[in-house]
Write a protein that holds these residues in place. Structure first.
Motif, PDB file in Angstrom:
ATOM      1  N   HIS A 190      10.808   4.397 -10.921  1.00  0.00           N
ATOM      2  CA  HIS A 190      10.189   3.423 -11.833  1.00  0.00           C
ATOM      3  C   HIS A 190       9.999   4.034 -13.222  1.00  0.00           C
ATOM      4  O   HIS A 190      10.285   3.397 -14.239  1.00  0.00           O
ATOM      5  N   LYS A 236       5.875   0.797  -0.761  1.00  0.00           N
ATOM      6  CA  LYS A 236       7.116   0.676  -1.549  1.00  0.00           C
ATOM      7  C   LYS A 236       8.319   0.507  -0.634  1.00  0.00           C
ATOM      8  O   LYS A 236       9.389   0.089  -1.063  1.00  0.00           O
ATOM      9  N   GLN A 253       9.466  -3.290  -6.468  1.00  0.00           N
ATOM     10  CA  GLN A 253       8.606  -3.256  -7.650  1.00  0.00           C
ATOM     11  C   GLN A 253       9.360  -2.848  -8.913  1.00  0.00           C
ATOM     12  O   GLN A 253       8.952  -3.200 -10.013  1.00  0.00           O
ATOM     13  N   ASP A 289      -4.220   8.099  -0.545  1.00  0.00           N
ATOM     14  CA  ASP A 289      -3.717   7.193  -1.587  1.00  0.00           C
ATOM     15  C   ASP A 289      -2.205   7.212  -1.764  1.00  0.00           C
ATOM     16  O   ASP A 289      -1.568   6.163  -1.798  1.00  0.00           O
ATOM     17  N   GLU A 313      -3.343  -5.032  -0.930  1.00  0.00           N
ATOM     18  CA  GLU A 313      -3.324  -5.530  -2.303  1.00  0.00           C
ATOM     19  C   GLU A 313      -2.371  -6.724  -2.385  1.00  0.00           C
ATOM     20  O   GLU A 313      -1.283  -6.691  -1.810  1.00  0.00           O
ATOM     21  N   PRO A 314      -2.765  -7.781  -3.146  1.00  0.00           N
ATOM     22  CA  PRO A 314      -1.941  -9.002  -3.194  1.00  0.00           C
ATOM     23  C   PRO A 314      -0.503  -8.736  -3.644  1.00  0.00           C
ATOM     24  O   PRO A 314       0.435  -9.331  -3.112  1.00  0.00           O
ATOM     25  N   PHE A 315      -0.338  -7.842  -4.605  1.00  0.00           N
ATOM     26  CA  PHE A 315       0.999  -7.606  -5.144  1.00  0.00           C
ATOM     27  C   PHE A 315       1.888  -6.904  -4.115  1.00  0.00           C
ATOM     28  O   PHE A 315       3.043  -7.291  -3.906  1.00  0.00           O
ATOM     29  N   GLU A 320      -3.583 -10.875  -9.269  1.00  0.00           N
ATOM     30  CA  GLU A 320      -2.332 -10.918  -8.499  1.00  0.00           C
ATOM     31  C   GLU A 320      -1.468  -9.674  -8.652  1.00  0.00           C
ATOM     32  O   GLU A 320      -0.698  -9.339  -7.762  1.00  0.00           O
ATOM     33  N   ASN A 357       0.574   4.232  -1.001  1.00  0.00           N
ATOM     34  CA  ASN A 357       1.449   3.663  -2.036  1.00  0.00           C
ATOM     35  C   ASN A 357       2.911   3.813  -1.674  1.00  0.00           C
ATOM     36  O   ASN A 357       3.701   2.876  -1.796  1.00  0.00           O
ATOM     37  N   ASN A 358       3.282   5.015  -1.250  1.00  0.00           N
ATOM     38  CA  ASN A 358       4.684   5.273  -0.912  1.00  0.00           C
ATOM     39  C   ASN A 358       5.142   4.385   0.242  1.00  0.00           C
ATOM     40  O   ASN A 358       6.266   3.891   0.252  1.00  0.00           O
ATOM     41  N   LEU A 393       3.228   0.763 -11.943  1.00  0.00           N
ATOM     42  CA  LEU A 393       2.298  -0.298 -11.559  1.00  0.00           C
ATOM     43  C   LEU A 393       1.103   0.363 -10.894  1.00  0.00           C
ATOM     44  O   LEU A 393       1.257   1.055  -9.881  1.00  0.00           O
TER      45      LEU A 393
END
Lengths: 204, 474
Positions: B159, A113, A177, A105, A164-166, B24, A109-110, B167
């Motif tokens: 962040h 980014k 982000q 995970d 993921e869409p974002f 989204e 994520n990293n 997020l």
């Protein structure tokens, strides 16, 4: 972060399960305050001999794999620590994407980014990539297109991958982000007005 | 109006939604407490400077020095010498960042310094129902208090510094139910090693664990921290234990715990932080504590664990070719044979410490074995308290004297040989029994070989000079 452009690249296979972040970049190289030079330390304990020279048996040291831009790795890539130095080192070396059947995970994520795409593939696709590489070491290519979320395999087959869409939006457009969060300030201020701070570290 | 039954995770998650998740965008999740250390923060502060951003809530942030700090004894001037120039630069940078951005810092050598996951609970900063993050995967430790706590990368550290938010897509939940009662000589470390051996190191990826059951209820607060600490070694970013009187008793009176009427209100609220009877988890696994024995790892990830009385698996035990290859690679690195017993295996180093097992109760356990005994003359034994406060308490109880009389080294607080960034490390080929959390190749020093075990097993091994079942030394 630069916006993503589709590309075609040669790849190297590291057919090891559970490659942890201590292998990607050992902790002794984390005593840095920037991101410079981490690519040199990528896979350091596998890549260099005890004397410090390149280990000729390690995949990315072999002449036919010079300049590869995609890494294909065994299941559960990036497990272990939260160090973002892991994707920084992979990018510093020149990798644009890692393909595996599973990612830990925090590593996933990293990576996102930083625009390093962790591409989840099926076991069948993984085996096809291993087989294609076995036939023509370091010469076969794949293509990666984020907009359509597809990887084109050496035989021309297109496989879809999830994202993921974002994260996709951010990588495609080179948007980071933090900027998005800063723009959420009105919601954040409203939340803080309604909820007193649950802790106070001041004066410690 | 009645609300649908909720899990503990859902209750905490819902309290921290600044902006809900959509198809989204991920949720904007509020962070109550941000823990910062020297290794994963410098590039985040650089980011803030480049964008002209401030730290939004410095009073919800605390920094400490732990990963790259030496644990060598103080000089005659009372100062812990930092001999590694690069480490010194990193420590200086954290100090500057904390001054520039107004963040409280527990610097090396000061009275409250320690491992980031030890100091939070110690100061009463870690409380039920909170969201807690840190640029460190073992942030899951704080889940022992019923706080949603998880590790983040350096971008996310930035962040949180700038916006106090993250997020996040909502993870799934897994109940990890431990029934029955632990037998003597078997502890929290053995529970978590057994769980990871069962599910594998990727088994919890995408989930938040909630540990439930009689054996979990029976654990002390510090033992619960040991269990939650290693949730990430099972792939789960966070592990939770519902707070109860054990939790409240531990927090009460600590420096930053609520006081007076605020305490009563807090406890009343915290008592509601349980999974409702009819709430559903996405998955459940179960272990019976009565069947557990002391555990030890044989390989190069924390999922490669066996009962200490057992034998190393064989290729025939492996389900598929990748697992077979993984076993072979691990055994080659460890220079072990399939099917062999580990008991009696000669050891070079014993490390007692880390965010998993460096609290006062861990040191008491180790001391209970070492008291009146000598460590084997071929073994180097390091005992590294988790914080300066733990060190002080241990010295007040005379534990330091027990360790040094036994021939062990009693050192300053820090992460030390768990991550081997600070000069405390194995030499190539050396074997260690370690109370830490990772046995990855080279984790404790390039070429070093690690067996993970409990403080009792580590102490028993220190005495015998070879891997030893702690139940055999009583």
């Amino acid at each position: 972060m630069e916006s993503f452009k589709p590309y075609t690249a040669r790849y190297a296979v590291l057919p090891v399960e559970n490659i942890d972040t201590d292998q990607i970049i050992p902790a002794r190289f984390l005593k840095t305050t920037n991101k410079v030079g981490l690519g040199e330390m990528l896979f350091s304990d596998w890549r260099y001999t005890d004397a410090g020279g390149p280990n000729p048996d390690f995949i990315i040291n072999k002449p036919e794999y010079q300049g590869v831009e995609v890494l294909v790795a065994g299941n559960n890539f990036g497990c272990g620590s939260s160090r973002e130095h892991a994707p920084w080192a992979l990018q510093g070396y020149g990798f644009k994407a890692v393909l595996s059947t599973y990612f830990a995970d925090i590593f996933r994520n990293n990576s996102l980014k930083n625009g390093l795409i962790p591409i989840i593939i099926s076991e069948e696709t993984y085996q096809k990539l291993v087989a294609a590489d076995a036939e023509a070491a370091g010469e076969v290519e794949i293509s990666v297109d984020l907009a359509s979320q597809t990887v084109t395999l050496p035989d021309g087959e297109k496989v879809h991958f999830p994202i993921e869409p974002f994260a996709k939006f951010c990588v495609l457009n080179g948007v980071d982000q933090l900027g998005f969060l800063v723009l959420a300030d009105a919601d954040l201020t409203a939340y803080e007005s309604a909820h007193a701070a649950r802790v106070n570290t001041a004066g410690l | 109006m009645t609300t649908a039954p909720q899990t503990l995770f859902e209750k905490i998650w819902n309290r921290h939604i600044v902006r809900p998740e959509t198809s989204e965008t991920p949720a904007v999740l509020y962070v109550d407490l941000h823990l910062v250390h020297e290794v994963t923060s410098p590039q985040a502060f650089t980011e803030l400077r480049e964008r002209g951003l401030k730290v939004r809530r410095p009073a919800q942030t605390i920094a400490t020095m732990d990963h790259s700090t030496p644990t060598t004894p103080r000089g005659s001037d009372g100062i812990i010498p930092v001999l590694d120039a690069q480490a010194q630069i990193q420590l200086n940078q954290l100090e500057k960042n904390c001054i520039d951005f107004g963040i409280p810092l527990f610097a090396i050598g000061t009275e409250n310094q320690g491992i980031v996951h030890v100091i939070g609970p110690e100061q009463g900063l870690t409380q039920p129902g909170m969201t807690i993050v840190c640029g460190d995967s073992h942030t899951s430790t704080h889940g022992a208090f019923g706080a949603l706590a998880f590790g983040i990368g350096t971008s996310e550290v930035g962040h949180v510094l700038a916006t106090q938010c993250l997020l996040q897509s909502r993870p799934k939940t897994m109940e990890v139910r431990i029934t029955g009662t632990l037998r003597p000589g078997v502890g929290a470390k053995d529970i978590i090693l057994a769980i990871i051996a069962k599910i594998g190191i990727g088994g919890g990826t995408g989930y938040v664990f909630e540990y439930t059951g009689s054996a979990i209820r029976g654990l002390s607060m510090e033992e619960r921290m040991t269990v939650c600490n290693m949730s990430i070694e099972g792939g789960a970013r966070a592990g939770l234990i519902a707070p109860d009187h054990v939790t409240f008793d531990y927090i009460k009176g600590r420096p930053r715990a609520p006081q007076g009427t605020a305490w009563d209100a807090a406890v009343a609220d915290w008592a509601t932080l349980v999974t409702d009877a009819d709430a559903a988890y996405d998955a459940t696994i179960e272990l019976d504590a009565d069947t557990l024995t002391p555990m030890i790892t044989y390989g190069t990830n924390p999922g490669m664990g066996i009962p200490i009385t057992g034998t190393v698996p064989t290729r025939a035990d492996m389900a598929d070719e990748q697992s077979k290859a993984g076993l072979e690679k691990a055994l080659k690195y460890m220079d072990l044979q399939e099917g062999q017993s580990l008991i009696g295996k000669k050891i070079d180093v014993v490390f007692i410490g880390s965010c998993t097992n460096s609290r006062i109760s861990d040191l008491r356990q180790a001391a209970s074995v070492m008291k009146g005994r000598r460590v084997d003359s071929n073994v180097r034994v390091l005992v590294v308290p988790g914080s300066a406060q733990v060190k002080k308490q241990a010295e007040a109880e005379g534990l330091d004297k027990i360790f040094t009389a036994a021939g062990a080294e009693w050192r300053e607080a820090g992460c030390s040989m768990c991550i081997a960034m600070n000069g405390d490390q194995l030499s190539p080929g050396q074997y260690a029994v370690s109370t830490s959390n990772r046995n990855f190749e080279g984790r404790q020093g390039k070429g070093g070989r690690t067996f993970l075990a409990s403080p009792l097993t580590a102490a028993a091994t220190a005495i015998s000079g070879a891997i030893c079942d702690p139940r055999d030394i009583r």
